[in-house]
Design a protein around this motif. Structure first.
Motif, PDB file in Angstrom:
ATOM      1  N   GLY A  57      16.337 -12.313   6.542  1.00  0.00           N
ATOM      2  CA  GLY A  57      15.414 -13.017   5.661  1.00  0.00           C
ATOM      3  C   GLY A  57      14.124 -13.471   6.289  1.00  0.00           C
ATOM      4  N   THR A  58      13.837 -13.050   7.528  1.00  0.00           N
ATOM      5  CA  THR A  58      12.605 -13.491   8.192  1.00  0.00           C
ATOM      6  C   THR A  58      11.464 -12.486   8.051  1.00  0.00           C
ATOM      7  N   GLY A  59      11.700 -11.384   7.355  1.00  0.00           N
ATOM      8  CA  GLY A  59      10.606 -10.459   7.076  1.00  0.00           C
ATOM      9  C   GLY A  59      10.553  -9.232   7.954  1.00  0.00           C
ATOM     10  N   LYS A  60      11.657  -8.872   8.602  1.00  0.00           N
ATOM     11  CA  LYS A  60      11.642  -7.703   9.489  1.00  0.00           C
ATOM     12  C   LYS A  60      11.369  -6.417   8.707  1.00  0.00           C
ATOM     13  N   THR A  61      12.088  -6.236   7.599  1.00  0.00           N
ATOM     14  CA  THR A  61      11.893  -5.025   6.793  1.00  0.00           C
ATOM     15  C   THR A  61      10.507  -5.016   6.163  1.00  0.00           C
ATOM     16  N   SER A  62      10.070  -6.153   5.661  1.00  0.00           N
ATOM     17  CA  SER A  62       8.739  -6.236   5.046  1.00  0.00           C
ATOM     18  C   SER A  62       7.650  -5.901   6.046  1.00  0.00           C
ATOM     19  N   LEU A  63       7.844  -6.292   7.293  1.00  0.00           N
ATOM     20  CA  LEU A  63       6.857  -6.003   8.340  1.00  0.00           C
ATOM     21  C   LEU A  63       6.710  -4.496   8.537  1.00  0.00           C
ATOM     22  N   ALA A  64       7.825  -3.783   8.599  1.00  0.00           N
ATOM     23  CA  ALA A  64       7.771  -2.333   8.773  1.00  0.00           C
ATOM     24  C   ALA A  64       7.143  -1.661   7.552  1.00  0.00           C
ATOM     25  N   ARG A  65       7.520  -2.093   6.356  1.00  0.00           N
ATOM     26  CA  ARG A  65       6.960  -1.504   5.143  1.00  0.00           C
ATOM     27  C   ARG A  65       5.461  -1.779   5.024  1.00  0.00           C
ATOM     28  N   ALA A  66       5.048  -2.989   5.384  1.00  0.00           N
ATOM     29  CA  ALA A  66       3.629  -3.341   5.301  1.00  0.00           C
ATOM     30  C   ALA A  66       2.806  -2.504   6.269  1.00  0.00           C
ATOM     31  N   LEU A  67       3.362  -2.224   7.442  1.00  0.00           N
ATOM     32  CA  LEU A  67       2.658  -1.388   8.409  1.00  0.00           C
ATOM     33  C   LEU A  67       2.431   0.008   7.839  1.00  0.00           C
ATOM     34  N   ALA A  68       3.496   0.606   7.292  1.00  0.00           N
ATOM     35  CA  ALA A  68       3.370   1.956   6.741  1.00  0.00           C
ATOM     36  C   ALA A  68       2.455   1.980   5.524  1.00  0.00           C
ATOM     37  N   SER A  69       2.549   0.973   4.657  1.00  0.00           N
ATOM     38  CA  SER A  69       1.739   0.947   3.437  1.00  0.00           C
ATOM     39  C   SER A  69       0.265   0.719   3.738  1.00  0.00           C
ATOM     40  N   SER A  70      -0.031   0.019   4.820  1.00  0.00           N
ATOM     41  CA  SER A  70      -1.420  -0.269   5.163  1.00  0.00           C
ATOM     42  C   SER A  70      -2.140   0.930   5.757  1.00  0.00           C
ATOM     43  N   ILE A  71      -1.386   1.954   6.163  1.00  0.00           N
ATOM     44  CA  ILE A  71      -2.004   3.116   6.803  1.00  0.00           C
ATOM     45  C   ILE A  71      -1.736   4.398   6.012  1.00  0.00           C
ATOM     46  N   GLN A 198       4.369 -15.006  -4.255  1.00  0.00           N
ATOM     47  CA  GLN A 198       5.379 -14.244  -4.986  1.00  0.00           C
ATOM     48  C   GLN A 198       5.301 -14.429  -6.500  1.00  0.00           C
ATOM     49  N   LYS A 199       4.405 -15.293  -6.978  1.00  0.00           N
ATOM     50  CA  LYS A 199       4.296 -15.506  -8.425  1.00  0.00           C
ATOM     51  C   LYS A 199       3.865 -14.239  -9.146  1.00  0.00           C
ATOM     52  N   MET A 200       3.074 -13.400  -8.462  1.00  0.00           N
ATOM     53  CA  MET A 200       2.586 -12.167  -9.065  1.00  0.00           C
ATOM     54  C   MET A 200       3.477 -10.973  -8.740  1.00  0.00           C
ATOM     55  N   GLY A 201       4.679 -11.261  -8.231  1.00  0.00           N
ATOM     56  CA  GLY A 201       5.581 -10.190  -7.866  1.00  0.00           C
ATOM     57  C   GLY A 201       5.527  -9.947  -6.371  1.00  0.00           C
ATOM     58  N   PRO A 202       6.350  -9.014  -5.873  1.00  0.00           N
ATOM     59  CA  PRO A 202       6.363  -8.734  -4.438  1.00  0.00           C
ATOM     60  C   PRO A 202       4.984  -8.345  -3.917  1.00  0.00           C
ATOM     61  N   SER A 205       4.056  -4.646  -2.901  1.00  0.00           N
ATOM     62  CA  SER A 205       3.798  -3.635  -3.932  1.00  0.00           C
ATOM     63  C   SER A 205       2.315  -3.531  -4.272  1.00  0.00           C
ATOM     64  N   HIS A 206       1.531  -4.547  -3.904  1.00  0.00           N
ATOM     65  CA  HIS A 206       0.098  -4.542  -4.200  1.00  0.00           C
ATOM     66  C   HIS A 206      -0.743  -4.058  -3.016  1.00  0.00           C
ATOM     67  N   LEU A 207      -0.083  -3.725  -1.899  1.00  0.00           N
ATOM     68  CA  LEU A 207      -0.837  -3.294  -0.719  1.00  0.00           C
ATOM     69  C   LEU A 207      -1.473  -1.929  -0.943  1.00  0.00           C
ATOM     70  N   GLN A 208      -2.703  -1.800  -0.517  1.00  0.00           N
ATOM     71  CA  GLN A 208      -3.420  -0.531  -0.551  1.00  0.00           C
ATOM     72  C   GLN A 208      -3.769  -0.125   0.880  1.00  0.00           C
ATOM     73  N   PRO A 209      -3.694   1.167   1.194  1.00  0.00           N
ATOM     74  CA  PRO A 209      -4.020   1.604   2.560  1.00  0.00           C
ATOM     75  C   PRO A 209      -5.452   1.238   2.943  1.00  0.00           C
ATOM     76  N   VAL A 210      -5.608   0.737   4.153  1.00  0.00           N
ATOM     77  CA  VAL A 210      -6.940   0.404   4.660  1.00  0.00           C
ATOM     78  C   VAL A 210      -7.445   1.480   5.617  1.00  0.00           C
ATOM     79  N   MET A 211      -6.589   2.431   5.960  1.00  0.00           N
ATOM     80  CA  MET A 211      -7.000   3.550   6.801  1.00  0.00           C
ATOM     81  C   MET A 211      -5.998   4.680   6.649  1.00  0.00           C
ATOM     82  N   SER A 212      -6.397   5.859   7.128  1.00  0.00           N
ATOM     83  CA  SER A 212      -5.557   7.042   7.014  1.00  0.00           C
ATOM     84  C   SER A 212      -4.830   7.312   8.330  1.00  0.00           C
ATOM     85  N   ASP A 213      -3.920   8.279   8.287  1.00  0.00           N
ATOM     86  CA  ASP A 213      -3.232   8.655   9.513  1.00  0.00           C
ATOM     87  C   ASP A 213      -4.200   9.264  10.526  1.00  0.00           C
TER      88      ASP A 213
END
Length: 326
Positions: A57-71, A198-202, A205-213
């Motif tokens: 519950g400390t955000g380990k999975t979210s951290l990995a997902r956010a990294l991939a979603s941001s790129i 979290q009021k607007m949902g997870p 899910s709203h993250l958009q990539p800020v750079m490409s691979d």
């Protein structure tokens, strides 16, 4: 007036600007942990793998997902369980009746970011399936060698509290992780911000990539070009060698650990807008890149010694080079 990107470029590298953009994007999901987020980004730029050890519950999975979603990277999650087979990770050869040949069906390991969730719940046989891919970014099966996606990063998680039904990660696998981090609980202010977000949902899910691979690949190339003075190379070697002589340790830092510290120091320097490594870069990266590679003697563990304490002692004992050219 110069743009932020031009300002950073004037300091020596654009990597600093891109690192800040990436950290800001991930920080929208993992709030109140700027140092952890920055180290995750540095781990990616140093072409390393990451082990996150913390309670649920400390955000380990979210951290990995956010990294991939941001790129805009591909990512797969593998839930490690006692009945997970090596082929469930790497893939399996299936007989095609029409062609009368075996065809290899790629497993979830074929992605840019692979989340190995609760990695210590799988058997050692399954864990060993990651050894080759983590070291060489290739997979050998049925006489064929398959190249993995680039960039490639394994983000593994494990729970240090619940030990029932788990297997201790072997030293050979621990040594393949460039960094080991703990997310930790957020501050009261950060946790309140998480609740509001979290009021607007997870948030993720709203993250958009800020750079490409391709942008990340360019950053990695720039990190590789960061200069390391011979005196600093000797400094890194001396730190590793000192851990091998400490009576409290059964196993010191390996040569792979020295190389990992060098790569992480380069990434840290580039993230600060420099084209050269300083002793401070080495000192900042040493705890997160070396501590998990140490094995303490049983009596040292009973006395409450920690791997982080051993690394700090090594840093205090080894003379710091001061004649490093800028």
């Amino acid at each position: 007036m110069a743009s932020p990107a031009e300002d950073y470029a004037a300091r020596g590298t654009r990597v600093a600007y891109d690192v800040d953009r990436l950290c800001a994007s991930i920080g929208n999901v993992v709030q109140g942990k700027p140092d952890v987020v920055r180290n995750v980004v540095l781990c990616l730029l140093a072409e390393g793998h990451l082990l996150l050890e913390d309670v649920p519950g400390t955000g380990k999975t979210s951290l990995a997902r956010a990294l991939a979603s941001s790129i805009a990277l591909s990512w797969h999650r593998i839930q490690f369980t006692p009945d997970l087979l090596p082929s469930d990770v790497t893939g399996v050869s299936i007989y095609n009746q029409s062609s009368r040949e075996f065809e290899f069906k790629k497993g979830p390991i074929f992605a840019n970011v692979v989340l190995a969730d609760e990695i210590n719940r799988a058997s050692p046989k399954t864990q060993s399936a990651l050894l080759e891919v983590m070291e060489e970014a290739t997979l050998s099966t049925d006489g064929q060698v398959y190249e993995l996606a680039k960039p490639f990063m394994v983000v593994a998680t494990q729970n240090p509290i619940d030990m029932e039904g788990t297997y201790v990660l072997p030293e050979a696998q621990l040594d393949r992780f460039l960094m080991k981090l703990s997310v930790g609980y957020p501050s009261a202010e950060s946790e309140a911000e998480i609740l509001r977000a979290q009021k607007m949902g997870p948030t993720i899910s709203h993250l958009q990539p800020v750079m490409s691979d391709a942008d990340v690949a360019a950053m990695i190339e720039e990190v590789r070009s960061v200069e390391v003075a011979p005196a600093l190379e000797q400094y890194i070697v001396a730190i590793a060698a000192h851990t091998r002589t400490m009576s409290e340790l059964r196993l010191g830092v390996s040569p792979r650990g020295s190389l990992g510290l060098l790569r992480a120091s380069r990434a840290a320097a580039a993230a600060e807008g420099r084209t050269y490594v300083t002793p401070e870069d080495v000192q900042d990266m040493a705890p997160v890149t070396l501590a998990h590679r140490l094995i303490l003697q049983p009596d040292a563990q009973l006395q409450g010694r920690t791997a982080d304490e051993m690394i700090n002692r090594a840093l205090q004992s080894v003379p710091v080079p001061r004649s490093v050219p800028a």
